[in-house]
Structures are given as C-alpha cells and as structure tokens.
Design an enzyme around this catalytic site. Structure first.
Site, PDB file in Angstrom:
ATOM      1  N   TYR A  47       0.826  -1.209   0.000  1.00  0.00           N
ATOM      2  CA  TYR A  47       0.000   0.000   0.000  1.00  0.00           C
ATOM      3  C   TYR A  47       0.861   1.260   0.000  1.00  0.00           C
ATOM      4  O   TYR A  47       0.447   2.296  -0.470  1.00  0.00           O
ATOM      5  CB  TYR A  47      -0.909   0.003   1.234  1.00  0.00           C
ATOM      6  CG  TYR A  47      -2.213  -0.734   1.067  1.00  0.00           C
ATOM      7  CD1 TYR A  47      -2.495  -1.463  -0.090  1.00  0.00           C
ATOM      8  CD2 TYR A  47      -3.175  -0.691   2.080  1.00  0.00           C
ATOM      9  CE1 TYR A  47      -3.703  -2.147  -0.213  1.00  0.00           C
ATOM     10  CE2 TYR A  47      -4.386  -1.345   1.952  1.00  0.00           C
ATOM     11  CZ  TYR A  47      -4.649  -2.080   0.810  1.00  0.00           C
ATOM     12  OH  TYR A  47      -5.847  -2.728   0.680  1.00  0.00           O
ATOM     13  N   CYS A  79      -3.735  -1.306   9.458  1.00  0.00           N
ATOM     14  CA  CYS A  79      -2.750  -0.801   8.499  1.00  0.00           C
ATOM     15  C   CYS A  79      -2.662   0.710   8.662  1.00  0.00           C
ATOM     16  O   CYS A  79      -3.672   1.408   8.493  1.00  0.00           O
ATOM     17  CB  CYS A  79      -3.216  -1.159   7.084  1.00  0.00           C
ATOM     18  SG  CYS A  79      -2.192  -0.430   5.795  1.00  0.00           S
ATOM     19  N   ASN A  80      -1.473   1.186   9.007  1.00  0.00           N
ATOM     20  CA  ASN A  80      -1.281   2.638   9.172  1.00  0.00           C
ATOM     21  C   ASN A  80      -1.421   3.375   7.849  1.00  0.00           C
ATOM     22  O   ASN A  80      -1.983   4.460   7.789  1.00  0.00           O
ATOM     23  CB  ASN A  80       0.110   2.936   9.722  1.00  0.00           C
ATOM     24  CG  ASN A  80       0.304   2.450  11.140  1.00  0.00           C
ATOM     25  OD1 ASN A  80       0.261   3.233  12.069  1.00  0.00           O
ATOM     26  ND2 ASN A  80       0.511   1.163  11.330  1.00  0.00           N
ATOM     27  N   CYS A 192       3.901   0.872  11.246  1.00  0.00           N
ATOM     28  CA  CYS A 192       3.447  -0.045  10.192  1.00  0.00           C
ATOM     29  C   CYS A 192       3.249  -1.380  10.882  1.00  0.00           C
ATOM     30  O   CYS A 192       4.144  -1.838  11.619  1.00  0.00           O
ATOM     31  CB  CYS A 192       4.482  -0.171   9.082  1.00  0.00           C
ATOM     32  SG  CYS A 192       4.105  -1.480   7.891  1.00  0.00           S
ATOM     33  N   THR A 193       2.095  -1.985  10.668  1.00  0.00           N
ATOM     34  CA  THR A 193       1.775  -3.208  11.410  1.00  0.00           C
ATOM     35  C   THR A 193       2.654  -4.392  11.009  1.00  0.00           C
ATOM     36  O   THR A 193       2.702  -5.397  11.722  1.00  0.00           O
ATOM     37  CB  THR A 193       0.288  -3.575  11.216  1.00  0.00           C
ATOM     38  OG1 THR A 193       0.007  -3.639   9.814  1.00  0.00           O
ATOM     39  CG2 THR A 193      -0.604  -2.539  11.875  1.00  0.00           C
ATOM     40  N   HIS A 194       3.342  -4.279   9.884  1.00  0.00           N
ATOM     41  CA  HIS A 194       4.278  -5.343   9.500  1.00  0.00           C
ATOM     42  C   HIS A 194       5.517  -5.386  10.405  1.00  0.00           C
ATOM     43  O   HIS A 194       6.117  -6.444  10.586  1.00  0.00           O
ATOM     44  CB  HIS A 194       4.773  -5.134   8.062  1.00  0.00           C
ATOM     45  CG  HIS A 194       3.830  -5.638   7.013  1.00  0.00           C
ATOM     46  ND1 HIS A 194       2.667  -4.988   6.681  1.00  0.00           N
ATOM     47  CD2 HIS A 194       3.890  -6.739   6.211  1.00  0.00           C
ATOM     48  CE1 HIS A 194       2.058  -5.667   5.718  1.00  0.00           C
ATOM     49  NE2 HIS A 194       2.782  -6.725   5.415  1.00  0.00           N
TER      50      HIS A 194
END
Ligand code: DGL
Length: 269
Positions: A47, A79-80, A192-194
C-alpha cells in the site's frame, strides 16, 4: 424445546498483507470468543506505493464488498498506510464501527526521557498530513524524526515466508531512526503493522537499546471498549482468512492459530 443461542460477534481485520496479524494476535487474545475474518489485500501490496486517491478508492470498494458479504460487527483497519487516509471515508459511508491503526506518537513522546523519538513507517504514512498533525499536537518538546521505509514491509513478509533478508539489509533500513546529537533516540514508534514481525531482529541489530512502540495492545483495548462486555459464548470463536490475490492463505497462518484449509463461510454470523 427451543434453546436461545447467544448472538455471535464477528470482527474483520484488514491489512495489505500479513502485517495485520500483529494486531489480530492481540485482539483475539483480548476477545477470544468472537469469530474473525482476516483479510489481506495482497493483490494491492504494498500500500505504501499506491497513490493516495487510488488507495482510498480501493479500500472503500473492498470494505463495501466485505460488509455486504460478511456483515461484521466491527472492522479493524490494521494498516497505518490505509488508516491515516481512508478512515474518514469509511466512517462516512458505513455504519459499522471502525478501529484504525495510526502512529503512536502521543504515548511515545510522553514517555521519552531523551526527548528524541523516531517514527518508522511506510514512506506514505510518514508523509501524511495526519502524521504531521499528530506531531504538531503531541510532540511537546520532543524532536521527532520521521523515517519512511520502502522495503521493511516486504522484509517482514519475507521473514514470515521463511526467506529472511540479511542483517545488513535490515540494519540499513532502521539506521536513520537512531539519532545521536549528544542525546540519543530512546523510543521508536512502529508505524506499520508489519514491523513488529521483525521486532526481535531489530532489537538485536539496534546500535543501542531503545523501546519500540507497537500499538497493537492499545488497538485491542479499543476493540473491547467498543464491543462492550462479551455475551456468554455458545462455542469457541473461529478465524478464517481471505487473500484478495486468490492465492491459498500461507501455512504460516497456523502459527497465529488461523486455519487456512477451509473456505470462508458467506456469513460469519
Ligand atoms: N501494514 C501496512 C501498514 O501498517 C502497510 C504495508 C504496505 O502495504 O505498504 O502501514
């Protein structure tokens, strides 16, 4: 004899890929009896490289279809990159409650001893007006360094796929977070959630010890607040996953307690 079943509660967790699992694992621990649908828009990943307008249209359309098909009681935009731009449209268009994920700048700046905080996110997230406003409103006297990473989300996906990148590559991405101007950065916001998927390695590679802020526990608390006290469970909750590319959900989901071998029911209710 007629037996009244307790109403089921369904929660949809949405991200561009596997990063939302770092949010899912906290939410499911806080709300274990709900039914979950994990949606990875991997056809749109990453994204961070989509134009703002394209991202808004894409996420609004996908969420519209998902609400129609699965009627969730609550949606977490895990998701940020999406939350910092799409949430107002989602809230305007749909009556389902949304919980977003945005950079945890306020708690980080409140806790920093050295008054040096870094925010590590996708290039899109750190460039957003939403993020700049959080800094204006909550940085106080902290010096906030914004670090946009092109690669880290993909590195996190590779890590979960069992093909981790080298220490050198990972160190290079996080290096700009470590500022030393006589006082050293002491807190890094994982925006960032990753990135929490790489946390152990980032801790090991950090040039000095820092605290990394993962917003997932706060998101889980917000979900519980919005849903209120759970009704007594008739059975334990289930989790299914959808990948928008149409690919089979990866086996690694089993590590998060998600079954990848069953088709998603049309309605989770
Ligand atoms: N997990 C996402 C976030 O929190 C984004 C990764 C991407 O698709 O670029 O920002």
């Amino acid at each position: 004899m007629c037996r009244v079943m307790a109403a089921r509660e369904s929660i949809l967790i949405f991200d561009s890929g596997l990063g939302g699992l770092t949010v899912y694992r906290e939410v499911v621990a806080a709300r274990p009896h709900a039914d979950y649908l994990y949606v990875a828009d991997d056809a749109g990943f990453p994204y961070g490289e989509l134009r703002d307008s394209a991202l808004v249209v894409r996420v609004v359309n996908l969420i519209s279809d998902l609400i129609e098909a699965h009627r969730p009681d609550l949606i977490v935009i895990a998701c940020n990159t999406a939350s910092t731009i799409v949430l107002p449209d989602l809230r305007r268009k749909f009556s389902v409650p949304f919980v977003g994920t945005v950079p945890a700048i306020k708690p980080a700046c409140a806790a920093s001893i050295t008054r040096r905080v870094s925010v590590l996110g996708t290039e899109a997230t750190v460039a957003r007006e939403y993020t700049r406003t959080l800094i204006r409103d909550y940085a106080q006297d902290c010096q906030v360094t914004l670090v946009g990473s092109k690669e880290l989300a993909a590195y996190a996906e590779a890590e979960l796929a069992g093909t981790p990148v080298s220490d050198e590559a990972l160190s290079a991405e996080i290096a700009p977070c470590f500022l030393d101007d006589g006082k050293r950065t002491d807190i890094i916001v994982l925006a960032c959630t990753h990135y929490p998927l790489l946390l152990d390695r980032m801790r090991r590679l950090a040039p000095w010890p820092v605290s990394f802020v993962d917003p997932a526990p706060a998101i889980a608390r917000r979900v519980v607040d919005l849903l209120g006290p759970p009704s007594p469970p008739a059975r334990s909750g289930t989790t299914h996953a959808i990948f928008t590319s149409g690919s089979t959900p990866p086996a690694v989901l089993a590590r998060f307690g998600i079954r990848s071998d069953e088709p998603v029911p049309t309605s989770l209710r």
